[in-house]
Design a protein around this motif. Sequence first.
Motif, PDB file in Angstrom:
ATOM      1  N   GLN A  43       0.802  -1.219   0.000  1.00  0.00           N
ATOM      2  CA  GLN A  43       0.000   0.000   0.000  1.00  0.00           C
ATOM      3  C   GLN A  43       0.836   1.272   0.000  1.00  0.00           C
ATOM      4  OE1 GLN A  43      -2.449  -0.431   3.469  1.00  0.00           O
ATOM      5  NE2 GLN A  43      -3.689  -2.102   2.603  1.00  0.00           N
ATOM      6  N   ARG A  44       2.139   1.149   0.162  1.00  0.00           N
ATOM      7  CA  ARG A  44       2.992   2.337   0.260  1.00  0.00           C
ATOM      8  C   ARG A  44       3.419   2.775  -1.145  1.00  0.00           C
ATOM      9  NH1 ARG A  44       5.234   4.557   4.720  1.00  0.00           N
ATOM     10  NH2 ARG A  44       4.460   2.768   5.909  1.00  0.00           N
ATOM     11  N   SER A  45       3.083   4.008  -1.480  1.00  0.00           N
ATOM     12  CA  SER A  45       3.347   4.514  -2.831  1.00  0.00           C
ATOM     13  C   SER A  45       4.834   4.756  -3.101  1.00  0.00           C
ATOM     14  CB  SER A  45       2.573   5.817  -3.048  1.00  0.00           C
ATOM     15  OG  SER A  45       2.976   6.803  -2.086  1.00  0.00           O
TER      16      SER A  45
ATOM     17  N   GLY B  55       6.604   2.422  -5.491  1.00  0.00           N
ATOM     18  CA  GLY B  55       6.365   2.565  -6.924  1.00  0.00           C
ATOM     19  C   GLY B  55       6.247   1.247  -7.659  1.00  0.00           C
ATOM     20  N   TRP B  56       5.300   0.416  -7.232  1.00  0.00           N
ATOM     21  CA  TRP B  56       5.180  -0.914  -7.832  1.00  0.00           C
ATOM     22  C   TRP B  56       4.831  -0.842  -9.311  1.00  0.00           C
ATOM     23  CZ3 TRP B  56       7.442  -4.304  -5.048  1.00  0.00           C
ATOM     24  CH2 TRP B  56       7.411  -4.212  -3.658  1.00  0.00           C
ATOM     25  N   GLU B  57       4.152   0.235  -9.749  1.00  0.00           N
ATOM     26  CA  GLU B  57       3.843   0.343 -11.166  1.00  0.00           C
ATOM     27  C   GLU B  57       5.116   0.509 -12.002  1.00  0.00           C
ATOM     28  OE1 GLU B  57       3.509   4.450  -9.295  1.00  0.00           O
ATOM     29  OE2 GLU B  57       2.983   2.368  -8.813  1.00  0.00           O
TER      30      GLU B  57
ATOM     31  N   THR C  46      12.960   7.756  -9.962  1.00  0.00           N
ATOM     32  CA  THR C  46      12.345   6.635  -9.238  1.00  0.00           C
ATOM     33  C   THR C  46      13.449   5.703  -8.739  1.00  0.00           C
ATOM     34  OG1 THR C  46      12.086   5.469 -11.342  1.00  0.00           O
ATOM     35  CG2 THR C  46      10.179   6.717 -10.523  1.00  0.00           C
TER      36      THR C  46
END
Length: 327
Positions: free
Chosen positions: A56-58, A61-63, A262
């Motif tokens: 859940q932590r942005s 940056g999983w995307e 990133t």
Amino acid sequence: MSQGNPGRPVAGATPPPAGAPASEPLKAVKLKHPWRIVFAVVLILVLVWFLVDAAQRSAYGWEYVGKYVFDKRISAAALVTLQLTIYSMVIGVILGLVLAVMRLSPNPVVKSVAWLYLWIFRGTPVYVQLVFWGLFSLIYPQVVLGVPWTEFHVSFDLGFMQNAFLIAVIGLALNEAAYMAEIVRAGLLSVDEGQEEASTALGMSWWQTMTRIVIPQAMRVIIPPTGNEVISMLKTTSLVAAIPLTTDLYGVARDISAVTYTPVPLLIVASLWYLLFTSILMVGQYFLEKRFSRGVNARRPDREPALATGALSAAGAPDGNDLGGKG
């Protein structure tokens, strides 16, 4: 109390009187470890909490991780990392074998040269060594060999040392050779001298003794640390930025993160590739260890102590001679 097989008479033991009730076998009570279970549950809960929080932590940056994990630039850099690892380890193993033989030589000069090499390359950080090799072509643009006070000389141009990939392979291999030398030396010393004496008495040559007697037995000592060195070399390739070489896995991931801002996702991408390679290497190491440990491993899975009597299980149940007693 005798630990022999149930129902087998033991030499020197007094037989029970006629009509006496047979003694019941001892029942082993398994020890309980409640705190072990509590500790395992706590660890599982912490792991689940971390995974849920990370998902859940942005900031992770999983995307971006999914976008770049199979990017062509990353996969090509992963291939460069594999090439650095393989070439460096092959050269390091060969040179380490030569240094190990030199260390075991009765010649004090040869032994001293090998010891000096190990002292230098094991005593200085690999990052410092890579920086030095990166500057080597500036220090020595060419090497001139000649006879003093004569005009006879031969010069060698060292322009090839400006190739960053070649410098990385040489720097990593020379550093690895110092560690492989000690690993190989330990493996050779682990074989008893009587093995060589017996093979000589059988008329075997030195080459036959080494290839058929000494090396196969030494391999079970050499392979485990060598496997660790291969895995360590795979991760050490991330230091080739000191040369500088930026086409490796970590270098490309760092360059992409500098453009996209990133850094964390690209670090995860590089880590996933490193984990993939190390997992494959660990599987290969396991089968190699299993292959060279045949017939010498004292831990026999088919001979497990029985819980009730302490005797060996029926799968490999021996007679009294195997337990040190008389049948």
